[in-house]
Scaffold this active site. Structure first.
Site, PDB file in Angstrom:
ATOM      1  NE  ARG A 134     179.962  -6.234 -15.698  1.00 11.94           N
ATOM      2  CZ  ARG A 134     180.952  -6.953 -16.208  1.00 11.94           C
ATOM      3  NH1 ARG A 134     182.049  -6.351 -16.647  1.00 11.94           N
ATOM      4  NH2 ARG A 134     180.862  -8.264 -16.272  1.00 11.94           N
ATOM      5  CG  ASP A 207     182.415  -2.514 -16.492  1.00 14.14           C
ATOM      6  OD1 ASP A 207     182.959  -3.570 -16.075  1.00 14.14           O
ATOM      7  OD2 ASP A 207     181.811  -2.467 -17.581  1.00 14.14           O
ATOM      8  CG  ASP A 208     184.470  -6.248 -12.777  1.00 15.13           C
ATOM      9  OD1 ASP A 208     185.417  -5.429 -12.821  1.00 15.13           O
ATOM     10  OD2 ASP A 208     184.601  -7.453 -13.078  1.00 15.13           O
ATOM     11  CG  ASP A 294     195.327  -7.056 -17.906  1.00 17.44           C
ATOM     12  OD1 ASP A 294     195.524  -7.621 -19.001  1.00 17.44           O
ATOM     13  OD2 ASP A 294     194.642  -7.582 -17.008  1.00 17.44           O
ATOM     14  CG  HIS A 318     186.424 -10.945 -12.091  1.00 12.70           C
ATOM     15  ND1 HIS A 318     187.176  -9.958 -12.681  1.00 12.70           N
ATOM     16  CD2 HIS A 318     186.472 -12.005 -12.926  1.00 12.70           C
ATOM     17  CE1 HIS A 318     187.643 -10.392 -13.842  1.00 12.70           C
ATOM     18  NE2 HIS A 318     187.229 -11.629 -14.011  1.00 12.70           N
TER      19      HIS A 318
END
Length: 381
Positions: A134, A207-208, A294, A318
Site C-alpha cells: 500500500r 494507506d489505501d 475516526d 473503500h
C-alpha cells in the site's frame, strides 16, 4: 497687560472652536460608514438565513441559496452538506456560518495570506505489513507531490522506508493489530504530531487512499483555518448512536467522518480538541466510549465540542462502489480508494496500465492527472 490677556483668551477660544468642529466632522464620517455597512447588510443580526441578504456588487441574493442544503437530524449535532461556493460566500461577503453579518470577518479575510501546501500536515496511517504494498503505491504516485507535508504513522521501524520518505516515518509503538485501541493509539500520535507542526490544517488519510493534492489544497483554500471546520464524509446516512456507560439509559448521538475517505480539521478546531485529545487523551476517550479512531474524533468534535461535520463529496473510501464514479468526474475528486472482496476488486474505472501492473488503479489515475511524470511514460495511450 489686559490687552495681551484678551488676545490670548481669544486665541484659545478659536482653537477650542476648531477642535470641536473637527470632532463633529469625525462623528459624521463614522455615521456615514455605519450607514454603508447597514446598506450592505439587508437584515438584522439574529435573522434566519432566509431573511438575510448580501449586497454583492448590486446583485442581491438570499444567503438561503448557499445554505439550503444543510440538513439537521432530530436534535443532535448535524452533518451538513454545503454547496461548493457556500464557503466562498461566507468568507468574502462577511456572512458567518450562521447567516449573520460580521464586518470583522470581511476585513479579517483580507488580512490572512492564502493557504499554501506548506500549511497542511498530512498523516497517513499504516502498518509494517503494508509498507511494501500500500505505501509503495503511494510513494510512486501522490507522495511525490507532497513530500515535505506527508508523514507515515506505523507500528515498526523500517530503515528502507525511512530513507525513501526522507525521514517521514513515525513509529508510534502502537500494536500492529486493527482493533479499536490500536487504531486510537495511532490517531493520538497523528494528532500530537500535528500540534507540534503548528500548521494550519490537519488532514488524515489511510494507506489505501490516493490524495489528489491540488484538489485538496484548493478545498482548504476556501476555508478559514482559524475557525472551527471539520471536513469529511460520513460512511452512514444517519448519525452514530452509542450507550452512555455512565448512564445506560441515555444514548449519545453524533456524526463522524470516516477515516477511510480522509478528513481535515482546521487549526482553530484542533486547538479546542486539546483537553480531550492531546497527550494521549484521545486514547482515553476511545477506551471509555469503546470507539475506533475516526469515531472517537467525531465524538470529540461533534458531541463534546458541538461542531458540525461539513460533508465533502469529493472524498471516497473503500466502502463505496468506486466503479460508479464517472470517468469525467474523476479529476475533480479529492481522494479515491480501493478494496478487494473475494476475487473481485472494487476500484475506479478508467483506462491505463493493465490490472496486473496496476490493480489499485492509483498509477493510472495519477498518470491521467499528471501525464508528464516519469512513471507515466510507458502507460498505454
Amino acid at each position: 497687560m489686559w490687552g495681551r490677556i484678551m488676545r490670548r483668551s481669544l486665541r484659545n477660544a478659536v482653537i477650542l472652536t476648531a477642535f470641536a468642529a473637527f470632532c463633529l466632522f469625525v462623528r459624521s464620517s463614522v455615521l456615514r460608514l455605519d450607514g454603508l455597512l447597514a446598506h450592505a447588510y439587508q437584515g438584522k443580526v439574529g435573522d434566519s438565513p432566509s431573511k438575510v441578504q448580501v449586497n454583492n456588487g448590486g446583485n442581491q441574493r438570499p444567503v438561503e441559496d448557499a445554505f439550503k442544503n444543510i440538513h439537521f437530524h432530530r436534535k443532535q449535532r448535524s452533518a451538513k452538506s454545503i454547496p461548493e461556493d457556500a464557503h466562498k460566500l461566507a468568507h468574502v461577503s462577511g456572512v458567518t456560518k450562521n447567516g449573520a453579518f460580521d464586518d470583522r470577518l470581511l476585513f479579517k479575510h483580507h488580512q490572512h495570506r492564502r493557504t499554501e501546501l506548506s500549511d497542511i500536515f498530512i498523516s497517513v496511517k499504516t502498518s509494517k505489513k503494508f509498507h511494501e504494498t500500500r505505501v509503495g503505491v503511494i510513494l510512486r504516485t501522490w507522495f511525490t507531490l507532497a513530500r515535505e507535508q506527508t508523514f507515515f504513522f506505523t507500528d515498526e521501524d523500517d530503515e528502507k522506508l525511512q530513507e525513501q520518505t526522507g525521514g517521514h516515518v513515525i513509529n508510534t509503538k502502537c500494536p500492529s493489530t486493527h482493533d479499536k485501541n490500536a487504531l486510537c493509539c495511532k490517531m493520538a500520535s497523528e494528532y500530537d504530531a500535528y500540534l507540534d507542526s503548528n500548521k494550519r490544517w490537519f488532514c488524515h488519510f489511510d494507506d489505501d487512499n490516493y490524495v489528489n493534492i491540488p484538489r485538496l489544497l484548493k478545498l482548504l483554500q476556501g476555508y478559514n483555518h482559524t475557525q472551527d471546520w471539520y471536513l469529511g464524509k460520513p460512511s452512514l446516512k444517519h448519525p452514530w448512536e452509542i450507550t452512555d456507560r455512565d448512564n445506560p439509559q441515555q444514548k449519545l448521538v453524533f456524526w463522524f467522518a470516516t477515516g477511510g475517505a480522509g478528513f481535515c480539521i482546521s487549526k482553530g478546531l484542533a486547538l479546542k480538541m486539546m483537553p480531550h485529545a492531546s497527550g494521549g487523551r484521545l486514547m482515553t476517550v476511545g477506551k471509555k466510549t469503546r470507539l475506533p479512531d475516526d469515531c472517537t474524533v467525531g465524538f470529540i468534535i461533534n458531541y463534546l465540542l458541538k461542531t458540525d461535520l461539513t460533508i465533502i463529496s469529493g472524498l471516497h473510501s473503500h466502502l463505496e462502489a468506486l466503479m460508479h464514479i464517472r470517468s469525467n468526474d474523476l479529476p475533480k475528486q479529492i481522494t479515491i480508494s480501493y478494496s478487494q472482496y473475494n476475487d473481485k476488486m472494487n476500484v475506479i474505472t478508467l483506462p491505463g496500465f493493465s490490472e496486473q501492473d496496476d490493480p489499485t488503479r492509483f498509477l493510472s489515475f495519477h498518470c491521467h492527472l499528471f501525464p508528464t511524470f516519469r512513471e507515466c511514460k510507458h502507460m498505454p495511450s
